[in-house]
Write a protein that holds these residues in place. Structure first.
Motif, PDB file in Angstrom:
ATOM      1  N   GLY A   4      -8.785  16.072  -0.216  1.00 25.68           N
ATOM      2  CA  GLY A   4      -9.605  16.466  -1.342  1.00 25.68           C
ATOM      3  C   GLY A   4      -9.021  16.152  -2.698  1.00 25.68           C
ATOM      4  O   GLY A   4      -9.589  16.541  -3.716  1.00 25.68           O
ATOM      5  N   LYS A   5      -7.894  15.464  -2.785  1.00 23.75           N
ATOM      6  CA  LYS A   5      -7.315  15.124  -4.079  1.00 23.75           C
ATOM      7  C   LYS A   5      -8.212  14.119  -4.790  1.00 23.75           C
ATOM      8  O   LYS A   5      -8.788  13.227  -4.166  1.00 23.75           O
ATOM      9  N   THR A   6      -8.335  14.288  -6.114  1.00 27.52           N
ATOM     10  CA  THR A   6      -9.191  13.390  -6.890  1.00 27.52           C
ATOM     11  C   THR A   6      -8.415  12.819  -8.069  1.00 27.52           C
ATOM     12  O   THR A   6      -7.350  13.325  -8.439  1.00 27.52           O
ATOM     13  N   VAL A   7      -8.998  11.801  -8.662  1.00 31.96           N
ATOM     14  CA  VAL A   7      -8.371  11.170  -9.824  1.00 31.96           C
ATOM     15  C   VAL A   7      -8.512  12.069 -11.051  1.00 31.96           C
ATOM     16  O   VAL A   7      -9.325  13.002 -11.078  1.00 31.96           O
ATOM     17  N   SER A   8      -7.753  11.754 -12.083  1.00 31.43           N
ATOM     18  CA  SER A   8      -7.726  12.585 -13.283  1.00 31.43           C
ATOM     19  C   SER A   8      -8.767  12.186 -14.314  1.00 31.43           C
ATOM     20  O   SER A   8      -8.996  12.921 -15.268  1.00 31.43           O
ATOM     21  N   PHE A   9      -9.414  11.044 -14.140  1.00 28.23           N
ATOM     22  CA  PHE A   9     -10.269  10.529 -15.215  1.00 28.23           C
ATOM     23  C   PHE A   9     -11.752  10.772 -14.956  1.00 28.23           C
ATOM     24  O   PHE A   9     -12.185  10.942 -13.814  1.00 28.23           O
ATOM     25  N   SER A  10     -12.501  10.764 -16.056  1.00 29.90           N
ATOM     26  CA  SER A  10     -13.959  10.765 -15.982  1.00 29.90           C
ATOM     27  C   SER A  10     -14.524   9.447 -16.503  1.00 29.90           C
ATOM     28  O   SER A  10     -15.718   9.189 -16.377  1.00 29.90           O
ATOM     29  N   GLN A  11     -13.666   8.626 -17.100  1.00 27.20           N
ATOM     30  CA  GLN A  11     -14.011   7.264 -17.500  1.00 27.20           C
ATOM     31  C   GLN A  11     -12.935   6.342 -16.914  1.00 27.20           C
ATOM     32  O   GLN A  11     -11.738   6.625 -17.041  1.00 27.20           O
ATOM     33  N   MET A  12     -13.364   5.270 -16.307  1.00 27.92           N
ATOM     34  CA  MET A  12     -12.412   4.393 -15.631  1.00 27.92           C
ATOM     35  C   MET A  12     -11.308   3.898 -16.556  1.00 27.92           C
ATOM     36  O   MET A  12     -10.161   3.732 -16.153  1.00 27.92           O
ATOM     37  N   LYS A  13     -11.666   3.688 -17.823  1.00 25.10           N
ATOM     38  CA  LYS A  13     -10.682   3.141 -18.759  1.00 25.10           C
ATOM     39  C   LYS A  13      -9.521   4.104 -19.012  1.00 25.10           C
ATOM     40  O   LYS A  13      -8.478   3.703 -19.523  1.00 25.10           O
ATOM     41  N   ASP A  14      -9.694   5.376 -18.657  1.00 29.87           N
ATOM     42  CA  ASP A  14      -8.636   6.364 -18.856  1.00 29.87           C
ATOM     43  C   ASP A  14      -7.760   6.569 -17.618  1.00 29.87           C
ATOM     44  O   ASP A  14      -6.838   7.373 -17.635  1.00 29.87           O
ATOM     45  N   GLY A  15      -8.049   5.832 -16.553  1.00 31.02           N
ATOM     46  CA  GLY A  15      -7.303   6.013 -15.328  1.00 31.02           C
ATOM     47  C   GLY A  15      -5.861   5.543 -15.436  1.00 31.02           C
ATOM     48  O   GLY A  15      -5.549   4.570 -16.115  1.00 31.02           O
ATOM     49  N   THR A  16      -4.987   6.249 -14.736  1.00 35.28           N
ATOM     50  CA  THR A  16      -3.572   5.887 -14.704  1.00 35.28           C
ATOM     51  C   THR A  16      -3.288   5.057 -13.459  1.00 35.28           C
ATOM     52  O   THR A  16      -4.108   4.969 -12.538  1.00 35.28           O
ATOM     53  N   LYS A  17      -2.082   4.499 -13.424  1.00 39.19           N
ATOM     54  CA  LYS A  17      -1.687   3.758 -12.232  1.00 39.19           C
ATOM     55  C   LYS A  17      -1.707   4.674 -11.014  1.00 39.19           C
ATOM     56  O   LYS A  17      -2.142   4.277  -9.927  1.00 39.19           O
ATOM     57  N   GLU A  18      -1.254   5.914 -11.177  1.00 41.96           N
ATOM     58  CA  GLU A  18      -1.265   6.864 -10.071  1.00 41.96           C
ATOM     59  C   GLU A  18      -2.689   7.100  -9.561  1.00 41.96           C
ATOM     60  O   GLU A  18      -2.923   7.183  -8.352  1.00 41.96           O
ATOM     61  N   ASP A  19      -3.652   7.199 -10.487  1.00 42.95           N
ATOM     62  CA  ASP A  19      -5.046   7.359 -10.090  1.00 42.95           C
ATOM     63  C   ASP A  19      -5.497   6.203  -9.205  1.00 42.95           C
ATOM     64  O   ASP A  19      -6.119   6.413  -8.149  1.00 42.95           O
ATOM     65  N   TYR A  20      -5.187   5.002  -9.648  1.00 37.87           N
ATOM     66  CA  TYR A  20      -5.692   3.844  -8.917  1.00 37.87           C
ATOM     67  C   TYR A  20      -4.939   3.608  -7.621  1.00 37.87           C
ATOM     68  O   TYR A  20      -5.509   3.087  -6.651  1.00 37.87           O
ATOM     69  N   MET A  21      -3.689   3.986  -7.547  1.00 35.80           N
ATOM     70  CA  MET A  21      -2.971   3.937  -6.277  1.00 35.80           C
ATOM     71  C   MET A  21      -3.571   4.950  -5.290  1.00 35.80           C
ATOM     72  O   MET A  21      -3.683   4.679  -4.094  1.00 35.80           O
ATOM     73  N   LEU A  22      -3.965   6.112  -5.808  1.00 37.95           N
ATOM     74  CA  LEU A  22      -4.627   7.110  -4.972  1.00 37.95           C
ATOM     75  C   LEU A  22      -5.929   6.553  -4.409  1.00 37.95           C
ATOM     76  O   LEU A  22      -6.211   6.660  -3.204  1.00 37.95           O
ATOM     77  N   LEU A  23      -6.732   5.958  -5.269  1.00 35.51           N
ATOM     78  CA  LEU A  23      -8.012   5.412  -4.817  1.00 35.51           C
ATOM     79  C   LEU A  23      -7.815   4.313  -3.773  1.00 35.51           C
ATOM     80  O   LEU A  23      -8.568   4.244  -2.791  1.00 35.51           O
ATOM     81  N   ARG A  24      -6.805   3.488  -3.990  1.00 39.69           N
ATOM     82  CA  ARG A  24      -6.557   2.415  -3.023  1.00 39.69           C
ATOM     83  C   ARG A  24      -6.252   2.985  -1.639  1.00 39.69           C
ATOM     84  O   ARG A  24      -6.736   2.479  -0.633  1.00 39.69           O
ATOM     85  N   GLU A  25      -5.470   4.044  -1.605  1.00 43.42           N
ATOM     86  CA  GLU A  25      -5.143   4.669  -0.323  1.00 43.42           C
ATOM     87  C   GLU A  25      -6.361   5.337   0.304  1.00 43.42           C
ATOM     88  O   GLU A  25      -6.588   5.239   1.513  1.00 43.42           O
ATOM     89  N   LEU A  26      -7.158   6.012  -0.519  1.00 45.14           N
ATOM     90  CA  LEU A  26      -8.307   6.734   0.007  1.00 45.14           C
ATOM     91  C   LEU A  26      -9.422   5.802   0.460  1.00 45.14           C
ATOM     92  O   LEU A  26     -10.266   6.181   1.282  1.00 45.14           O
ATOM     93  N   GLU A  27      -9.452   4.579  -0.060  1.00 37.44           N
ATOM     94  CA  GLU A  27     -10.481   3.610   0.338  1.00 37.44           C
ATOM     95  C   GLU A  27     -10.219   3.010   1.716  1.00 37.44           C
ATOM     96  O   GLU A  27     -11.136   2.539   2.379  1.00 37.44           O
ATOM     97  N   LYS A  28      -8.974   3.056   2.158  1.00 35.34           N
ATOM     98  CA  LYS A  28      -8.628   2.367   3.413  1.00 35.34           C
ATOM     99  C   LYS A  28      -9.411   2.887   4.614  1.00 35.34           C
ATOM    100  O   LYS A  28      -9.949   2.090   5.398  1.00 35.34           O
ATOM    101  N   PRO A  29      -9.519   4.210   4.815  1.00 29.83           N
ATOM    102  CA  PRO A  29     -10.310   4.680   5.961  1.00 29.83           C
ATOM    103  C   PRO A  29     -11.781   4.279   5.870  1.00 29.83           C
ATOM    104  O   PRO A  29     -12.413   3.979   6.885  1.00 29.83           O
ATOM    105  N   TYR A  30     -12.322   4.274   4.655  1.00 25.36           N
ATOM    106  CA  TYR A  30     -13.720   3.879   4.484  1.00 25.36           C
ATOM    107  C   TYR A  30     -13.906   2.404   4.824  1.00 25.36           C
ATOM    108  O   TYR A  30     -14.839   2.019   5.530  1.00 25.36           O
ATOM    109  N   HIS A  31     -13.003   1.569   4.347  1.00 28.26           N
ATOM    110  CA  HIS A  31     -13.078   0.145   4.668  1.00 28.26           C
ATOM    111  C   HIS A  31     -12.982  -0.079   6.170  1.00 28.26           C
ATOM    112  O   HIS A  31     -13.639  -0.970   6.723  1.00 28.26           O
ATOM    113  N   ALA A  32     -12.162   0.721   6.834  1.00 29.39           N
ATOM    114  CA  ALA A  32     -11.965   0.560   8.280  1.00 29.39           C
ATOM    115  C   ALA A  32     -13.231   0.856   9.071  1.00 29.39           C
ATOM    116  O   ALA A  32     -13.347   0.444  10.232  1.00 29.39           O
TER     117      ALA A  32
END
Length: 202
Positions: A4-32
């Motif tokens: 249930g962890k979520t990113v910190s931003f409400s606009q993509m331009k405000d996302g941090t590297k940690e946010d996008y690393m989180l999303l990359r990991e969370l996308e893997k099961p969906y892609h699978a």
């Protein structure tokens, strides 16, 4: 990563590297699960046909894929034939391009090109009945995949509306779908940009 962890931003331009690393990991099961979603959509195509056709859209895809396999086509062509109309449900007016985008990251470029353009190539068979240009595909005459697309339509697509044909069941093709969609997306060794393959073993 905690459930249930979520990113910190409400606009993509405000996302941090940690946010996008989180999303990359969370996308893997969906892609699978992409193959599962594809197979579910094929099953939905078997629940109802477009009005006027003697078979369902699933049966049409199964006939095309079975013809491809019986012609000695390779895995990419068989799966391309099976899924060439996968976009019918959401994009009936441009299903060919929609279907091509579904498979493009995972198959050879020539297979994706053929699926993308099969709609205009199919017009050869019926466009004159509507007063349209049946030779609209001639604009692609100099493309290296022209002959492949013409052969795809003639051998596997336009001929696959036959209620008496004996296609193999979806279960037969399921392992092929899973193999293709388990590939690394946009792998140059899979896409083989510029290479034009044979459709049949002959």
């Amino acid at each position: 990563m905690s459930q249930g962890k979520t990113v910190s931003f409400s606009q993509m331009k405000d996302g941090t590297k940690e946010d996008y690393m989180l999303l990359r990991e969370l996308e893997k099961p969906y892609h699978a699960l992409t193959a599962d979603r594809i197979l579910d959509e094929l099953r939905r195509q078997g629940e109802a046909s477009l009005e006027g056709y003697p078979i369902t859209r699933l049966d049409h895809g199964l006939q095309a894929a079975t013809r491809a396999e019986r012609d000695g086509a390779d895995l990419d062509w068989i799966v391309g034939a099976l899924l060439h109309d996968i976009g019918d449900g959401l994009a009936p007016q441009n299903h060919d391009r929609f279907s091509a985008e579904v498979i493009r990251p995972f198959v050879r470029w020539d297979v994706a090109w053929v699926v993308e353009h099969h709609g205009i190539f199919q017009m050869l068979y019926y466009a004159h009945h509507y007063g349209w240009d049946e030779n609209a595909r001639e604009r692609f005459r100099d493309h290296p995949c022209f002959d492949s697309c013409a052969e795809f339509c003639e051998r596997w697509d336009q001929s696959s509306f036959d209620p008496d044909y004996d296609p193999k069941p979806l279960a037969h093709f399921e392992p092929m779908v899973r193999e293709v969609f388990a590939r690394k997306a946009y792998d140059p060794e899979v896409l083989r940009e510029g290479y034009v393959s044979r459709l049949t073993a002959a």
